[in-house]
Write an enzyme that holds these catalytic residues in place. Structure first.
Site, PDB file in Angstrom:
ATOM      1  N   TYR A  39       3.579   6.868   9.680  1.00 59.47           N
ATOM      2  CA  TYR A  39       2.793   5.679   9.328  1.00 59.47           C
ATOM      3  C   TYR A  39       3.674   4.596   8.717  1.00 59.47           C
ATOM      4  O   TYR A  39       3.550   3.416   9.059  1.00 59.47           O
ATOM      5  CB  TYR A  39       1.653   6.059   8.368  1.00 59.47           C
ATOM      6  CG  TYR A  39       0.552   5.027   8.319  1.00 59.47           C
ATOM      7  CD1 TYR A  39      -0.619   5.179   9.058  1.00 59.47           C
ATOM      8  CD2 TYR A  39       0.684   3.869   7.548  1.00 59.47           C
ATOM      9  CE1 TYR A  39      -1.626   4.230   9.031  1.00 59.47           C
ATOM     10  CE2 TYR A  39      -0.320   2.907   7.514  1.00 59.47           C
ATOM     11  CZ  TYR A  39      -1.466   3.094   8.255  1.00 59.47           C
ATOM     12  OH  TYR A  39      -2.452   2.138   8.236  1.00 59.47           O
ATOM     13  N   HIS A  98       0.840  -1.195   0.000  1.00 58.55           N
ATOM     14  CA  HIS A  98       0.000   0.000   0.000  1.00 58.55           C
ATOM     15  C   HIS A  98       0.875   1.246   0.000  1.00 58.55           C
ATOM     16  O   HIS A  98       1.704   1.429   0.877  1.00 58.55           O
ATOM     17  CB  HIS A  98      -0.931   0.004   1.224  1.00 58.55           C
ATOM     18  CG  HIS A  98      -2.120  -0.890   1.051  1.00 58.55           C
ATOM     19  ND1 HIS A  98      -3.284  -0.730   1.754  1.00 58.55           N
ATOM     20  CD2 HIS A  98      -2.332  -1.928   0.215  1.00 58.55           C
ATOM     21  CE1 HIS A  98      -4.161  -1.649   1.374  1.00 58.55           C
ATOM     22  NE2 HIS A  98      -3.592  -2.396   0.448  1.00 58.55           N
ATOM     23  N   PRO A 141      -4.976   1.016  18.478  1.00 61.58           N
ATOM     24  CA  PRO A 141      -4.720   0.443  17.147  1.00 61.58           C
ATOM     25  C   PRO A 141      -4.695   1.454  16.001  1.00 61.58           C
ATOM     26  O   PRO A 141      -4.241   1.116  14.909  1.00 61.58           O
ATOM     27  CB  PRO A 141      -5.875  -0.547  16.958  1.00 61.58           C
ATOM     28  CG  PRO A 141      -6.946  -0.080  17.875  1.00 61.58           C
ATOM     29  CD  PRO A 141      -6.263   0.557  19.031  1.00 61.58           C
TER      30      PRO A 141
HETATM   31  C1  PHB Z   1      -6.427  -4.008  10.683  1.00 59.18           C
HETATM   32  O1  PHB Z   1      -6.821  -4.797  11.542  1.00 59.18           O
HETATM   33  O2  PHB Z   1      -6.427  -4.325   9.467  1.00 59.18           O
HETATM   34  C2  PHB Z   1      -5.971  -2.653  11.061  1.00 59.18           C
HETATM   35  C3  PHB Z   1      -6.105  -2.229  12.375  1.00 59.18           C
HETATM   36  C4  PHB Z   1      -5.687  -0.946  12.717  1.00 59.18           C
HETATM   37  C5  PHB Z   1      -5.150  -0.115  11.746  1.00 59.18           C
HETATM   38  C6  PHB Z   1      -5.000  -0.557  10.454  1.00 59.18           C
HETATM   39  C7  PHB Z   1      -5.402  -1.828  10.114  1.00 59.18           C
HETATM   40  O3  PHB Z   1      -4.758   1.139  12.070  1.00 59.18           O
END
Ligand code: PHB
Ligand code: APR
Length: 389
Positions: free
Chosen positions: A384, A72, A292
């Site tokens: 990121y 990505h 997350p």
């Molecule tokens: C995911 O579970 O795909 C996921 C979780 C948190 C994020 C990005 C992806 O910030």
């Protein structure tokens, strides 16, 4: 039994460290409280930074990730009915790999089995002894019998609820914590993703995230209340709420299907200092938790493991303890930056139950500034994709 490094916990941190050490001929044993199947049943995030991907390659377990993972080059940030792309490749010349943490864990377990390195699953009552002396030991029970492992060092990779951090005296350990007043309700569904890239959506009803595991499997989240229970959320209710928080184009592209996993996770920021006490090191969730938003959990575990692996390898190959002494400070310097980024993403994108009109205006201004300023977008992008090790 005797080994050089006793590793507590067979999550991504413990398995990755074990694999890197084994590759260098440094003896290690992993003690895990659960079964292997249980460890593989945990669903977690799935965004891998370049640094973490390089480390998986160094451990010899990156092949499937490169084959099946999705590269990505950016993310989309959605608010006010519109989506705005943040182009990592253009802004910072890097990208991330979308590949589930469960798959990484599986690859690491298979690599360990192939290397013939020992993992003791269902090890009960693990306890650490003499961690400030020269001859630390780890005791555990297995099938009712008591066992002891003598070692040089102990790597505490046993997650937030593990025994390692608790083995450091209160007089030494300092903790820092923020608990957020909401959770994430997530589902896995066998349907193609809403968009080619992840959509992070801010809405007055709350945050939403459209992520994926592959071209045919979606991972979808909505911010929920901490009082909510999974049983309160039928798939129908989940999709209805998700659609309220997405823009029209995303809603039109959303394919609804029955969820095959549904769970609620609370959000927390947590750091314990120092990350070393005597001959015990903490790595991964044992030392820190991030919310997350920004997908830093696994990636931070990987950078800790990198510093620890270098330190142990320098000690065993060159006899120098300099990097062992520097471990905690090196790891924490990067940890705090990732804590800041995850906290900032979380604060910007979620609806806080008690926020004032002023605070909501600040969030809107932060988002408007972000997508209008190349400097702001570059800052998001460089965090990121992952700060350097
Ligand atoms: C995911 O579970 O795909 C996921 C979780 C948190 C994020 C990005 C992806 O910030
Ligand atoms: N004895 C032995 N093993 C233990 C003990 C104990 N007392 N306590 C916990 N464990 C095991 C857990 O069962 C788990 O398998 O330690 C492992 C810790 O793994 P994780 O929680 O996955 O932590 P870590 O390896 O640091 O992974 C970091 O994974 O947990 C996610 O969000 C986290 O993405 C981040 C990454």
């Amino acid at each position: 039994m005797r080994t050089q490094v006793a590793i507590i916990g067979a999550g991504p941190a413990g398995l990755l460290l074990g694999q890197l050490l084994t590759k260098q001929g440094i003896d290690n044993v992993i003690l895990e409280r659960q079964t292997g199947e249980y460890v593989l049943g945990r669903i977690r995030a799935g965004v891998v930074e370049k640094g973490a991907a390089d480390l998986l390659d160094a451990a010899g377990v990156g092949a499937r990730m490169h084959r099946e993972g999705l590269i990505h080059d950016g993310i989309e940030v959605a608010f006010g009915g519109e989506r705005h792309r943040i182009n990592f490749r253009e802004l910072v010349g890097k990208s991330v790999i979308v590949y589930g943490q469960t798959e990484i864990t599986r690859d690491l377990m298979e690599g360990r089995a192939a290397a013939g390195a020992p993992t003791i699953y269902e090890a009960e009552d693990v306890s650490l002894h003499d961690i400030t002396g020269d001859k630390p030991r780890v005791r555990y029970k297995k099938d009712g019998a008591e066992h002891e492992i003598a070692c040089d060092y102990i790597a505490g990779c046993d997650g937030y609820h593990g025994v390692s951090r608790k083995s450091i005296p209160d007089s030494v350990l300092r903790s820092f914590e923020r608990v957020y007043p909401f959770g994430w309700l997530g589902i896995l569904v066998e349907k193609p993703p809403v968009s080619d890239e992840l959509i992070y959506a801010s809405h007055e009803r709350g945050f939403a995230l459209c992520s994926m595991r592959s071209h045919t499997r979606s991972r979808l989240y909505i911010q929920c209340s901490l009082e909510d229970r999974v049983e309160d959320w039928s798939d129908e209710r989940f999709y209805a709420e998700l659609k309220r928080r997405l823009d029209g184009d995303a809603v039109a592209r959303l394919q609804e299907g029955p969820s095959f996993e549904k769970s609620i996770a609370p959000l927390r920021s947590f750091v314990a200092e120092p990350m070393r006490h005597g001959r015990l090191f903490l790595a991964g969730d044992a030392a820190h938790i991030v919310p997350p938003t920004g997908a830093k959990g696994l990636n931070l575990a990987a950078s800790d493991v990198y510093y620890l692996w270098r330190a142990l390898s320098e000690f065993y190959k060159q006899g120098s303890k300099a990097s062992i002494d520097a471990y905690s400070a090196r790891a924490l310097a990067r940890v705090w930056k990732a804590e800041r980024f995850s906290w900032w993403m979380t604060s910007m994108l979620h609806r806080f139950p008690d926020s004032s009109g002023f605070e909501q205006k600040m969030q809107q201004a932060e988002l408007a500034y972000l997508v209008s300023s190349p400097a702001a977008m570059t800052s998001l992008a460089e965090n990121y994709v992952g700060l350097p090790y």
